[in-house]
Enzyme design. Structure first.
Site, mmCIF file in Angstrom:
data_model
loop_
_atom_site.group_PDB
_atom_site.id
_atom_site.type_symbol
_atom_site.label_atom_id
_atom_site.label_comp_id
_atom_site.label_asym_id
_atom_site.label_seq_id
_atom_site.Cartn_x
_atom_site.Cartn_y
_atom_site.Cartn_z
ATOM 1 N N CYS A 1 -2.909 3.513 -2.708
ATOM 2 C CA CYS A 1 -1.929 4.507 -3.374
ATOM 3 C C CYS A 1 -1.390 4.130 -4.588
ATOM 4 C CB CYS A 1 -0.906 4.968 -2.392
ATOM 5 S SG CYS A 1 0.258 3.700 -2.007
ATOM 6 N N CYS B 1 4.371 -12.401 -4.376
ATOM 7 C CA CYS B 1 5.918 -12.252 -4.002
ATOM 8 C C CYS B 1 6.084 -10.842 -4.120
ATOM 9 C CB CYS B 1 6.700 -12.797 -5.314
ATOM 10 S SG CYS B 1 8.615 -12.779 -5.055
#
Length: 146
Positions: free
Chosen positions: A112, A134
């Site tokens: 997406c 991260c």
């Protein structure tokens, strides 16, 4: 053959899940929307999954695509969940990000194109890849193993 941009770099695949801005705003909380759709960052050490050790699969909170497994999560002490590799090579897209006046690599969901976080390399963590994905907790949803 992969599509190529005018500058000879590889073009990103089109998102498989496409929604209007209004649809994303309706589906996501304000905090989720700010991070996932506007490339924001949650504050360090405040995320739901920063210290989680539960076994399972981490999926994109926007579309549900599987992104990371808990067995690739490690303690980096950086304030956000850290993984040394995504689930599969095509689960995420990595983009060069120079928005803060330095070169970083943004990580987005391949399904997406929602913002997840950044990936860093060469920091000296004792992981098999020497990479640190991260990732914002608010970008993820943990599906625990049965």
């Amino acid at each position: 053959m992969d599509p190529v941009r005018a500058d000879n770099s590889l073009a990103e695949p089109e998102p498989k899940v496409v929604k209007s801005d209004a649809e994303w705003r309706e589906q996501l909380s304000p905090a989720e929307y700010q991070v996932l759709r506007k490339a924001g960052t949650e504050r360090a050490f405040t995320g739901e999954y920063t210290d989680t050790k539960t076994s399972g699969v981490y999926s994109c909170r926007a579309c549900g695509a599987e992104l990371f497994r808990s067995d690739t999560k490690f303690e980096s002490h950086c304030g956000w969940p850290s993984f040394f590799t995504p689930l599969a090579g095509d689960a995420v897209i990595e983009r060069v990000d120079t928005s803060l006046g330095m070169k970083r690599v943004e990580v987005v969901c391949a399904t997406c194109h929602s913002h997840l976080g950044h990936v860093f390399e060469g920091e000296g963590y004792a992981t098999p890849t020497d990479l640190r994905y991260c990732i914002n907790s608010v970008s993820l949803r943990l599906e625990p193993d049965a």
